[in-house]
Design a protein around this motif. Structure first.
Motif, short mmCIF file in Angstrom:
data_model
loop_
_atom_site.label_atom_id
_atom_site.label_comp_id
_atom_site.label_asym_id
_atom_site.label_seq_id
_atom_site.Cartn_x
_atom_site.Cartn_y
_atom_site.Cartn_z
N GLY A 486 1.00 -0.92 0.12
CA GLY A 486 0.14 -0.20 -0.12
C GLY A 486 0.78 1.40 -0.10
N SER A 487 0.46 2.24 0.11
CA SER A 487 0.88 3.71 0.18
C SER A 487 0.20 5.16 0.72
N VAL A 488 1.12 5.36 0.96
CA VAL A 488 0.28 7.29 2.00
C VAL A 488 1.13 7.97 1.40
N THR A 489 1.10 9.02 1.99
CA THR A 489 1.57 10.20 1.55
C THR A 489 1.64 10.55 2.60
N LEU A 490 2.95 11.55 2.64
CA LEU A 490 3.85 12.35 3.82
C LEU A 490 3.46 13.51 3.18
N PRO A 491 4.00 14.15 5.01
CA PRO A 491 3.89 16.03 4.85
C PRO A 491 5.25 16.49 4.41
N ASP A 492 6.31 15.84 3.74
CA ASP A 492 7.50 15.83 3.76
C ASP A 492 8.57 15.31 3.06
N ASP A 493 9.96 15.14 2.56
CA ASP A 493 10.29 14.09 2.69
C ASP A 493 11.09 13.22 3.62
N PRO A 494 11.16 12.22 4.13
CA PRO A 494 11.44 10.63 4.53
C PRO A 494 13.20 11.14 4.82
N LYS A 495 13.29 10.79 6.61
CA LYS A 495 14.61 10.74 6.96
C LYS A 495 15.45 9.63 7.36
N CYS A 496 14.51 8.65 7.74
CA CYS A 496 14.32 7.49 8.81
C CYS A 496 13.48 6.82 8.81
N THR A 523 -3.59 3.75 7.46
CA THR A 523 -4.14 4.53 7.75
C THR A 523 -3.22 5.57 8.56
N LYS A 524 -2.73 7.04 8.39
CA LYS A 524 -1.96 7.18 9.51
C LYS A 524 -1.76 8.56 10.43
N ALA A 525 -1.26 9.01 11.51
CA ALA A 525 -1.62 10.03 11.83
C ALA A 525 -0.15 11.00 11.63
N ASP A 526 -0.07 11.77 11.88
CA ASP A 526 1.15 13.01 12.04
C ASP A 526 1.45 13.53 13.33
N PHE A 527 2.58 13.89 13.00
CA PHE A 527 2.90 14.70 14.59
C PHE A 527 4.09 15.86 14.28
N SER A 528 3.55 17.11 14.20
CA SER A 528 5.05 17.80 13.66
C SER A 528 5.47 17.95 14.89
N MET A 529 7.19 18.27 13.96
CA MET A 529 8.30 18.82 14.89
C MET A 529 9.24 19.05 14.03
N SER A 530 9.86 20.07 15.04
CA SER A 530 10.67 20.93 14.18
C SER A 530 12.77 19.37 14.01
N LEU A 531 12.87 20.48 13.20
CA LEU A 531 14.58 19.48 13.23
C LEU A 531 14.65 18.34 13.50
N LEU A 532 13.83 17.12 13.19
CA LEU A 532 13.68 16.21 13.40
C LEU A 532 15.04 15.49 12.51
N ARG A 533 15.74 15.06 13.40
CA ARG A 533 17.02 14.12 13.39
C ARG A 533 17.10 12.67 13.10
N ALA A 534 16.59 11.76 13.98
CA ALA A 534 16.32 10.48 13.69
C ALA A 534 15.30 9.51 14.63
N SER A 576 21.10 10.04 12.35
CA SER A 576 21.39 9.31 12.37
C SER A 576 21.68 8.47 13.26
N MET A 577 22.46 9.83 14.40
CA MET A 577 23.45 8.75 15.67
C MET A 577 21.66 8.68 16.51
N LEU A 578 21.30 8.25 16.31
CA LEU A 578 20.35 7.72 17.27
C LEU A 578 20.46 5.92 17.67
N PHE A 579 20.55 4.91 18.95
CA PHE A 579 20.34 3.86 18.72
C PHE A 579 20.41 3.57 20.16
N ILE A 580 18.81 2.21 20.17
CA ILE A 580 18.94 2.31 21.90
C ILE A 580 19.28 0.74 21.89
#
Length: 581
Positions: A486-496, A523-534, A576-580
């Protein structure tokens, strides 16, 4: 001594009607009948404990008095030691009893246990108000038992300490000496009576004046329960620290195990700390503490202290070429360790106790100890790369001319011809990107392109392929053939991209926030956040770095993450510098 009489109380330690429930093949039931002999004291029994012990394993239950029955279900066959204590409202152990019993499988097993009064200790502080007396003899008599002890006076005081005496009324007589000559006997005829209560040190302050008059003061003590404890998740286990109790010299620590309280310490704890190493990640553990004094006083169980076993190690890189290791606490995040690199870090992963960190723009990698950040080995290369990523075996990197695969076990570098590559994503599968095409490859045979799809950005997680083109993210599963989900639309280009543990929800980070996508319903839900890094999902929690901040979300409702805590760094977090783990 008051006249003895017998009170029969029946305590069912493990009770059921035979045949109503089939036991496992190696389990049996035990019925303990308690016979309680009472003479002293007159105190009211309010609580008790029954424990059964076998080869280091101790199961214990607490109960209120009076009690009709206590049930232990499914006891392993073998030889068990049954022990019972009954306590009064001050926590003194009044009655005790123990007996070994063999539990046989698939049957009711019975044990008749006689409870006797606990022994008593006696502490006498005797003050003599006469300067002519230099020593003091005390005679203690109870039936045919006699104890005599003589002590020199120091500053007109003599201290007598007797242990493990019978809990009863003891006759006492004092003889005062001066240079071995008898000066006075107190009382001059007969004896004084001292009632010794069980399970404690019976303290008396005795004063004998110049005329032989005697005054006795009873010293009473109360031992409070532990009121405050701190529970901490360490890598080696759960550490329990508690505040000391005034008057306590030792402690016992118990952990809830089903309906039982399991004693953790084999010997009494003299320090207010213990680390429970027999724990499982994600489980919640309850603990109680019993304080004990030298005179046999018990505080009884403290309130319950609880903690969830959580040893997640959170690794975050920031733009100042620094790497942090944090852990989550009940109130936020706590920095455990940090280190600095010469090059900007580009990606990271942990394999067991080892941490691998790559450089952002060069084919360089450092292997460190994941606990103390000591460097184990390094790989240095001047080769420029556009993007890097890890899976559990390799570091994968690309530039406009080649695809590189570096084995983590020995840093062996392999190069594969490729052109126009600007990005790479690796997990069970391998995904490489040009500006217009997303390529799916196998990690073990990266020279072969399995499939090509039009798109500007691609990611792979587990057996899924994510392809982005013209504001649309398409989802595919590869099981020998590529299936479109399937497919969904995104509000912006993906990073991770990250998945929940069951693979039902995808969490896609974009330049302007993140989206949660139900892969079954699209189905999807969008959450706004500035300068998401990972971002990364781990153990039903979502970790996000954006700007200078690390955020932690609860995923009890996977489609609607709930913010729990956050932590701010001095610089922006690195991409990309996040790992758990």
């Amino acid at each position: 001594m008051s006249k003895s009489f017998k009170v029969i109380a029946v305590l069912l330690a493990i009770f059921s009607i035979w045949g109503c429930l089939k036991l496992p093949d190696n389990k049996g039931r035990l019925v303990v009948n308690l016979h309680q002999l009472k003479s002293i004291p007159n105190t009211q029994l309010v609580a008790g404990t029954i424990s059964i012990q076998r080869t280091g394993r101790v199961l214990q239950k607490s109960f209120s008095c009076p009690v009709s029955e206590i049930v232990f279900e499914g006891i392993e066959e073998g030889l068990w030691l049954v022990s019972v204590q009954l306590m009064d409202d001050k926590g003194y152990v009044i009655y005790i009893g123990s007996q070994s019993v063999t539990v046989e499988a698939n049957k009711n097993n019975y044990c008749d246990l006689i409870l006797e009064l606990n022994s008593a200790d006696l502490l006498l502080n005797v003050t003599v108000q006469s300067d002519n007396v230099d020593s003091l003899l005390i005679d203690l008599i109870c039936g045919d038992i006699t104890h005599s002890e003589q002590e020199d006076l120091q500053d007109n005081v003599a201290i007598f300490d007797f242990n493990d005496l019978k809990s009863a009324v003891w006759d006492v007589k004092f003889t005062l000496f001066s240079q071995q000559a008898t000066v006075l006997t107190v009382p001059q005829s007969g004896f004084y009576g001292l009632e010794l209560q069980p399970g404690r040190t019976n303290s008396f302050n005795v004063t004998i004046d110049r005329f032989g008059n005697l005054n006795v003061e009873v010293s009473l003590s109360v031992l409070n329960p532990v009121s405050d404890a701190t529970l901490t998740n360490l890598e080696e286990g759960i550490k329990i620290d508690w505040q000391p109790v005034e008057g306590a010299v030792a402690y016992d620590l118990y952990r809830k195990s089903g309906n039982f309280w399991l004693k953790l310490n084999s010997e009494s704890l003299t320090q207010c700390t213990f680390t429970d190493t027999d724990v499982v990640e994600g489980e919640t553990y309850d603990y109680v503490i019993n304080a004990k004094s030298t005179d046999g006083l018990h505080s009884g169980f403290s309130k319950i202290f609880s903690i969830r076993r959580d040893t997640k190690r959170i690794f975050v890189g920031i733009d100042a070429k620094k790497l942090y290791r944090l852990r989550a606490t009940s109130t936020g995040f706590e920095v455990v360790k940090q280190t600095t690199f010469l090059d900007d870090p580009g990606s990271l992963i942990t394999i067991g106790d080892e941490l691998y960190v790559s450089a952002r723009n060069y084919l360089k990698m450092t292997k460190l100890d994941s606990t103390d950040f000591d460097v184990i080995s390094t790989m240095n290369s001047s080769t420029f790369v556009a993007r890097v990523d890890f899976n559990n075996e390799y570091l994968l990197a690309v530039n406009s001319n080649a695809l590189y695969r570096v084995k983590l076990s020995d840093f062996q570098i392999e190069q594969f011809d490729a052109s126009g590559l600007n990005s790479v994503s690796a997990d069970e599968l391998l995904c490489t990107n040009t500006s217009t095409v997303v390529q799916l490859r196998e990690v073990e045979n990266p020279a072969v392109v399995i499939a090509e799809l039009p798109g500007s950005i691609g990611y792979t997680v587990k057996d899924l392929l994510f392809v982005y083109s013209n504001q649309t993210m398409s989802f595919y599963r590869y099981t020998g053939t590529l299936t479109h989900l399937g497919s969904v639309t995104l509000p912006d280009d993906p990073k991770c991209v990250s998945l929940d543990s069951e693979g039902k929800y995808a969490y896609v980070g974009t330049f302007s926030g993140f989206s949660v996508i139900d892969l079954q319903t699209m189905t999807k839900a969008d959450f706004s956040m500035s300068l998401l890094r990972a971002l990364m999902v781990f153990d039903k929690e979502l970790f996000v770095t954006a700007g200078k901040t690390l955020y932690l979300y609860d995923l009890t409702n996977p489609i609607s993450p709930a913010l729990k805590v956050s932590y701010s760094f001095s610089e922006n977090c690195s991409e990309s510098m996040l790992f758990i783990d």
